[in-house]
Design a protein around this motif. Sequence first.
Motif, PDB file in Angstrom:
ATOM      1  N   ASP A   1       0.824  -1.216   0.000  1.00 13.60           N
ATOM      2  CA  ASP A   1       0.000   0.000   0.000  1.00 13.60           C
ATOM      3  C   ASP A   1       0.860   1.269   0.000  1.00 13.60           C
ATOM      4  OD1 ASP A   1      -2.224  -1.652   0.033  1.00 13.60           O
ATOM      5  OD2 ASP A   1      -2.550  -1.451   2.203  1.00 13.60           O
TER       6      ASP A   1
ATOM      7  N   GLN B   1       3.796   1.670   1.207  1.00 12.11           N
ATOM      8  CA  GLN B   1       4.671   1.765   2.378  1.00 12.11           C
ATOM      9  C   GLN B   1       5.833   0.777   2.233  1.00 12.11           C
ATOM     10  OE1 GLN B   1       3.889   4.005   5.061  1.00 12.11           O
ATOM     11  NE2 GLN B   1       2.456   4.656   3.476  1.00 12.11           N
TER      12      GLN B   1
ATOM     13  N   PRO C   1       5.993  -0.054   8.602  1.00  9.10           N
ATOM     14  CA  PRO C   1       5.213   1.102   9.055  1.00  9.10           C
ATOM     15  C   PRO C   1       3.895   0.692   9.720  1.00  9.10           C
ATOM     16  CG  PRO C   1       6.059   1.471   6.846  1.00  9.10           C
ATOM     17  CD  PRO C   1       6.321   0.023   7.178  1.00  9.10           C
TER      18      PRO C   1
ATOM     19  N   LEU D   1       1.018   1.820   9.467  1.00  9.90           N
ATOM     20  CA  LEU D   1      -0.131   1.766   8.553  1.00  9.90           C
ATOM     21  C   LEU D   1      -0.353   0.391   7.937  1.00  9.90           C
ATOM     22  CD1 LEU D   1       0.270   5.168   6.665  1.00  9.90           C
ATOM     23  CD2 LEU D   1      -1.481   4.555   8.352  1.00  9.90           C
ATOM     24  N   VAL D   2       0.699  -0.428   7.857  1.00  3.39           N
ATOM     25  CA  VAL D   2       0.563  -1.762   7.259  1.00  3.39           C
ATOM     26  C   VAL D   2       0.975  -2.862   8.236  1.00  3.39           C
ATOM     27  CG1 VAL D   2       0.753  -0.956   4.875  1.00  3.39           C
ATOM     28  CG2 VAL D   2       2.834  -1.593   6.129  1.00  3.39           C
TER      29      VAL D   2
END
Length: 104
Positions: A32, A34, A55, A57-58
């Motif tokens: 995504d 990252q 990260p 976020l993932v």
Amino acid sequence: MSSDATTSGAAAAAPRAIRHNEAAHRFEFTEDGQLCVLDYELDGTVASFIHTGVPVLVGGRGIAADLVRFGLDTARARGWTVRPVCSYVEAYVRRYPEYQDLVD
């Protein structure tokens, strides 16, 4: 020089194309947008796995485990021993005894 391979983690819906970026001394995968990495230092045939970075976020998708598995499989194929400086790598090797023979 870099090489690509595909690995599938338990949490992965589809195989991941992890790249071995030899110039940067790391294994990497982008999820995504990252960048996720396993950094290492190579001294002769001893690879010190120094940092796993995924990260937030993932996170939680099994990416770190896939990166470490790919790194350990690469080390085995190349005849390297591994020094697990990163705590995540150290815990992974403890959890999966099939990799303990690689540990320096």
